[in-house]
Scaffold this motif. Structure first.
Motif, mmCIF file in Angstrom:
data_model
loop_
_atom_site.group_PDB
_atom_site.id
_atom_site.type_symbol
_atom_site.label_atom_id
_atom_site.label_comp_id
_atom_site.label_asym_id
_atom_site.label_seq_id
_atom_site.Cartn_x
_atom_site.Cartn_y
_atom_site.Cartn_z
ATOM 1 N N THR A 154 28.246 -2.012 -26.793
ATOM 2 C CA THR A 154 27.268 -0.932 -26.942
ATOM 3 C C THR A 154 27.699 0.236 -26.055
ATOM 4 O O THR A 154 28.557 0.078 -25.172
ATOM 5 N N ILE A 155 27.051 1.379 -26.257
ATOM 6 C CA ILE A 155 27.347 2.556 -25.443
ATOM 7 C C ILE A 155 27.009 2.273 -23.980
ATOM 8 O O ILE A 155 27.722 2.667 -23.067
ATOM 9 N N ARG A 156 25.927 1.513 -23.782
ATOM 10 C CA ARG A 156 25.532 1.169 -22.414
ATOM 11 C C ARG A 156 26.597 0.317 -21.734
ATOM 12 O O ARG A 156 26.932 0.501 -20.569
ATOM 13 N N ARG A 157 27.142 -0.620 -22.495
ATOM 14 C CA ARG A 157 28.178 -1.491 -21.940
ATOM 15 C C ARG A 157 29.453 -0.704 -21.647
ATOM 16 O O ARG A 157 30.131 -0.934 -20.649
ATOM 17 N N LYS A 212 28.464 0.962 -18.328
ATOM 18 C CA LYS A 212 28.281 0.067 -17.171
ATOM 19 C C LYS A 212 29.545 -0.721 -16.837
ATOM 20 O O LYS A 212 29.906 -0.870 -15.690
ATOM 21 N N THR A 266 28.636 8.479 -20.677
ATOM 22 C CA THR A 266 28.085 8.655 -22.022
ATOM 23 C C THR A 266 28.371 10.057 -22.568
ATOM 24 O O THR A 266 28.695 10.223 -23.740
ATOM 25 N N PRO A 307 29.531 8.263 -31.821
ATOM 26 C CA PRO A 307 30.621 7.763 -30.977
ATOM 27 C C PRO A 307 30.889 6.260 -31.088
ATOM 28 O O PRO A 307 32.053 5.871 -31.167
ATOM 29 N N ALA A 308 29.829 5.438 -31.106
ATOM 30 C CA ALA A 308 30.063 3.988 -31.100
ATOM 31 C C ALA A 308 30.767 3.554 -32.385
ATOM 32 O O ALA A 308 31.733 2.793 -32.363
ATOM 33 N N CYS A 350 21.306 -1.959 -32.191
ATOM 34 C CA CYS A 350 20.450 -0.777 -32.372
ATOM 35 C C CYS A 350 20.648 0.253 -31.260
ATOM 36 O O CYS A 350 20.144 1.359 -31.335
ATOM 37 N N VAL A 351 21.309 -0.155 -30.187
ATOM 38 C CA VAL A 351 21.527 0.807 -29.098
ATOM 39 C C VAL A 351 23.018 0.929 -28.787
ATOM 40 O O VAL A 351 23.804 0.070 -29.176
#
Lengths: 105, 155
Positions: free
Chosen positions: A65-68, A71, A77, A88-89, A104-105
């Motif tokens: 995910t974008i968060r991963r 992080k 981001t 982007p993803a 979803c994220v």
């Protein structure tokens, strides 16, 4: 469009243009796919993203995910959206030769 | 395929955890698809962007039939906190960030965030009460101007 010639080799794709066999992927294919996505040149930043998501995929079995990416991969981001505009993803996964991200994220 | 969506304006009007997240997920998801996104926080939805409150949002366990729990049970002390911590844990597993981090992510993704002027006046708030990701306090007229050409989603 199951099989298509790209960068001089035959590659398997799904109907949405994502590669179905990550092992067929090469850097040359990435460059050609990027161009199709409107990214004329893959910079150091692009490669950082591509390498991270390919390595992460090997470990987790799905595109991150974008968060991963932020992080774990240390990819800001904002940069991600700059480097892979308009989705982007999905775009990064496509260029990295992986399937469409399902989260979803 | 039908016409592509280019722009969305999402209104967040509720201050419970389950009231806030759908709008945030939809805004972030829009940006992930290359769709322009505007977030408008109004009434209790403002809790989601208030520095002092956004980390304390709770799941409503009373008056929420989908909790499948008798109302009297939902009233017990700690019930809401318990449901909240359960939900946060499950969300973290699927990589949905806490509200503060989510707001940063959505902002970095290029979305705009606005607070509703009427509510700000009613609760006597100012920009100082909000996280830095909030662009401005705007009235409903400006919201509609900014939403020209957008699909408007009320949550």
């Amino acid at each position: 469009m199951p099989v298509r010639e790209i960068a001089g080799v035959h590659v398997d794709f799904d109907d949405e243009g994502f590669m179905t066999n990550p092992d067929q992927w090469t850097e040359e294919i990435a460059k050609a796919l990027a161009e199709e996505e409107g990214i004329s040149e893959l910079t150091e930043g692009h490669w950082k993203v591509i390498n991270f998501i390919r390595n992460d995929y090997k470990e987790k079995g799905q595109p991150p995910t974008i968060r991963r990416m932020n992080k774990v991969g240390g990819i800001a981001t904002k940069d991600l959206y700059d480097w892979f505009p308009q989705g982007p993803a999905k775009k990064a996964a496509k260029i990295a030769g992986l399937g469409k991200p399902q989260g979803c994220v | 395929m039908s016409e592509h969506i280019n722009k969305v304006s999402i209104i967040i009007s509720k201050g419970s955890l389950e009231g806030v997240y759908p709008g945030l997920i939809m805004a972030n998801g829009a940006r992930m698809e290359g769709i322009e996104a505007t977030l408008f926080f109004t009434f209790f939805g403002l809790d989601a962007i208030m520095k002092k409150r956004l980390k304390k949002l709770k799941v409503a366990t009373v008056g929420n039939p989908a909790m499948h729990m008798p109302t009297m049970l939902g009233m017990l002390p700690g019930m809401s906190a318990f449901a909240t911590s359960m939900m946060k844990k499950e969300m973290d597993k699927i990589d949905i960030p806490p509200v503060d981090e989510f707001l940063e992510m959505i902002k970095d993704a290029g979305a705009s965030l606005y607070a509703c002027k009427a509510t700000v006046d009613m609760f006597k708030l100012s920009m100082d009460d909000f996280v830095p990701q909030v662009d401005a306090i705007i009235n409903v007229g400006t919201f509609y101007e900014l939403s020209a050409g957008a699909q408007i989603i009320f949550t």
